[in-house]
Write an enzyme that holds these catalytic residues in place. Structure first.
Site, PDB file in Angstrom:
ATOM      1  N   ASP A 375       0.858  -1.183   0.000  1.00 14.70           N
ATOM      2  CA  ASP A 375       0.000   0.000   0.000  1.00 14.70           C
ATOM      3  C   ASP A 375       0.897   1.237   0.000  1.00 14.70           C
ATOM      4  O   ASP A 375       1.560   1.546   0.994  1.00 14.70           O
ATOM      5  CB  ASP A 375      -0.895  -0.012   1.247  1.00 14.70           C
ATOM      6  CG  ASP A 375      -1.933   1.091   1.250  1.00 14.70           C
ATOM      7  OD1 ASP A 375      -1.729   2.102   0.564  1.00 14.70           O
ATOM      8  OD2 ASP A 375      -2.947   0.945   1.964  1.00 14.70           O
ATOM      9  N   HIS A 376       0.887   1.958  -1.143  1.00 15.91           N
ATOM     10  CA  HIS A 376       1.814   3.081  -1.279  1.00 15.91           C
ATOM     11  C   HIS A 376       1.412   4.289  -0.428  1.00 15.91           C
ATOM     12  O   HIS A 376       2.174   5.249  -0.319  1.00 15.91           O
ATOM     13  CB  HIS A 376       1.910   3.494  -2.751  1.00 15.91           C
ATOM     14  CG  HIS A 376       3.278   3.949  -3.161  1.00 15.91           C
ATOM     15  ND1 HIS A 376       4.247   4.322  -2.255  1.00 15.91           N
ATOM     16  CD2 HIS A 376       3.849   4.114  -4.381  1.00 15.91           C
ATOM     17  CE1 HIS A 376       5.350   4.675  -2.884  1.00 15.91           C
ATOM     18  NE2 HIS A 376       5.123   4.570  -4.186  1.00 15.91           N
ATOM     19  N   ARG A 377       0.227   4.255   0.176  1.00 16.91           N
ATOM     20  CA  ARG A 377      -0.139   5.308   1.121  1.00 16.91           C
ATOM     21  C   ARG A 377       0.682   5.216   2.397  1.00 16.91           C
ATOM     22  O   ARG A 377       0.929   6.220   3.073  1.00 16.91           O
ATOM     23  CB  ARG A 377      -1.626   5.218   1.483  1.00 16.91           C
ATOM     24  CG  ARG A 377      -2.599   5.402   0.342  1.00 16.91           C
ATOM     25  CD  ARG A 377      -4.006   5.158   0.820  1.00 16.91           C
ATOM     26  NE  ARG A 377      -4.172   3.801   1.350  1.00 16.91           N
ATOM     27  CZ  ARG A 377      -5.282   3.365   1.950  1.00 16.91           C
ATOM     28  NH1 ARG A 377      -6.324   4.179   2.109  1.00 16.91           N
ATOM     29  NH2 ARG A 377      -5.363   2.120   2.395  1.00 16.91           N
TER      30      ARG A 377
END
Length: 406
Positions: A375-377
């Protein structure tokens, strides 16, 4: 009189599909006697009678989807007198058309002394059109197993041979429509939610497996003496847990309502498992506290229960990180979808001999690819690479893996 309503038998469960009624209206039942089998997005479950008495009414048919809180059936307890409601007089329609009334009926013949079998075996028998009353069970207490169904030979009716000439339109024979429902529908909804909410990024790397293969082979015979099937997966779990303890952001989840990152200090590893009912993710709880042999035994038990459809809710919820092991069937790399609300998933691929360069010379090594979707968040690319590098270090030097264990 008791009105039995569909309870919430799963976390966040909203509805369930009735697979089979074991009783019919007017039948006498005993307390805790199985009444019906229902399928949710989590598990198959048998619901039992809350009391001894008589079944007054069934409110749904097999195959219908019921929302939590809706009444499934009414049961009149022992020594309780049933006073039926007065009949309701309905005036005939003005257009003199008769309205069709569809009574609630059970679509299967019901027997009280029904054969012992798990919900998975019952579902398989329905798919194979096998009457469980005709199958001899070889399991404990005469329970019918999947093996019994595989060995069962249906009686073949004697048919007269008669030439039949039929013509079908090509479009009718080249298509098949399969309802998207039950577990498959929930899987689809979960995947859409995950891919919609989470910005996925996938990092792929390769492992040299020779040292780990040598170690596994050394312990394999000893494990077999303990009736344990020792695969590579327990070693992967140990390496991943060790890396998660150092890179805590990968053992986290996102609370989308409060915009908070929840970092977990416990390590519950989900193992994506292919089953006849679809993809199920049984969970190994507190994997950091278990030995390689303990992990191997638990993997074996959970996989068997997943195939049989007998996993409990406790066994399929609460994972903090998921592994998808597709190496047994092949594949070089993939882009696995994260098991929401987790923030990462690791896919393991096939192990094969490859030509690689070591000390400027070409040599043959057992190699395996792994794909980490994150999850690049929450996780940056650099953190993801360092995480997989740590896993590589531990697995390519398995003696180091044992030194790092708690």
């Amino acid at each position: 009189m008791i009105e039995f309503k569909l309870p919430d038998i799963g976390e966040g469960m909203h509805e369930g599909e009735i697979l089979q009624w074991f009783i019919q209206e007017g039948e006498l039942v005993k307390q805790d006697q199985p009444i019906l089998e229902i399928q949710t997005d989590k598990v198959n479950a048998e619901l039992t009678a809350p009391a001894t008495g008589k079944i007054i009414k069934l409110f749904f048919n097999e195959g219908e989807v019921v929302e939590v809180g809706n009444t499934l059936f009414q049961i009149l307890e022992e020594n309780e007198t049933f006073i039926p409601a007065p009949p309701i007089v309905v005036e005939p329609p003005s257009n003199n058309e008769e309205k069709e009334m569809k009574p609630i009926t059970n679509t299967q013949e019901v027997t009280i002394n029904r054969p012992l079998a798990t919900p998975y075996v019952r579902q398989l028998a329905r798919e194979l059109n096998i009457d469980l009353q005709l199958v001899n069970g070889t399991g404990p207490a005469g329970r019918i197993t999947e093996h019994d169904l595989q060995n069962y030979q249906k009686p073949q009716p004697i048919q007269e041979v008669e030439p039949i000439l039929s013509v079908q339109h090509p479009c009718h024979t080249q298509e098949e429509r399969i309802p998207l429902k039950a577990i498959r529908k929930k899987i689809a909804e979960h995947m859409v939610k995950s891919s919609t909410i989470i910005p996925h990024v996938t990092h792929v790397d390769e492992l040299e497996m020779d040292a780990l293969k040598t170690m596994r082979d050394q312990f394999k015979t000893y494990a077999e003496q303990k009736n344990i099937k020792l695969t590579f997966l327990p070693f992967f779990i140990k390496a991943i847990v060790t890396a998660l303890q150092e890179f805590k952001m990968l053992n986290a989840s996102v609370d989308d309502h409060t915009n908070e990152i929840i970092v977990k200090n416990y390590y519950h590893i989900g193992i994506a498992t292919d089953t006849p009912a679809g993809l199920i993710v049984p969970v190994i709880k507190n994997a950091n506290q278990k030995s390689i042999f303990q992990l191997a035994e638990e993997i074996k038990q959970l996989a068997a229960q997943a195939r049989e459809g007998t996993l409990t809710l406790e066994q399929i919820t609460g994972s903090t990180f998921t592994i998808s092991n597709v190496g047994a069937i092949g594949g070089l790399h993939a882009t696995p979808i994260i098991n929401h609300p987790e923030v990462a998933i690791l896919a393991l691929h096939k192990m094969e001999p490859r030509m690689v360069i070591r000390d400027w010379e070409g040599v043959i090594r057992y190699m395996m690819n792994m794909s980490l979707s994150f999850d690049h968040r929450v996780i940056d690319g650099v953190t993801a690479v360092r995480f997989t590098n740590r896993i590589k270090e531990l697995l390519e030097n398995p003696n180091l893996l044992f030194m790092e264990m708690n």
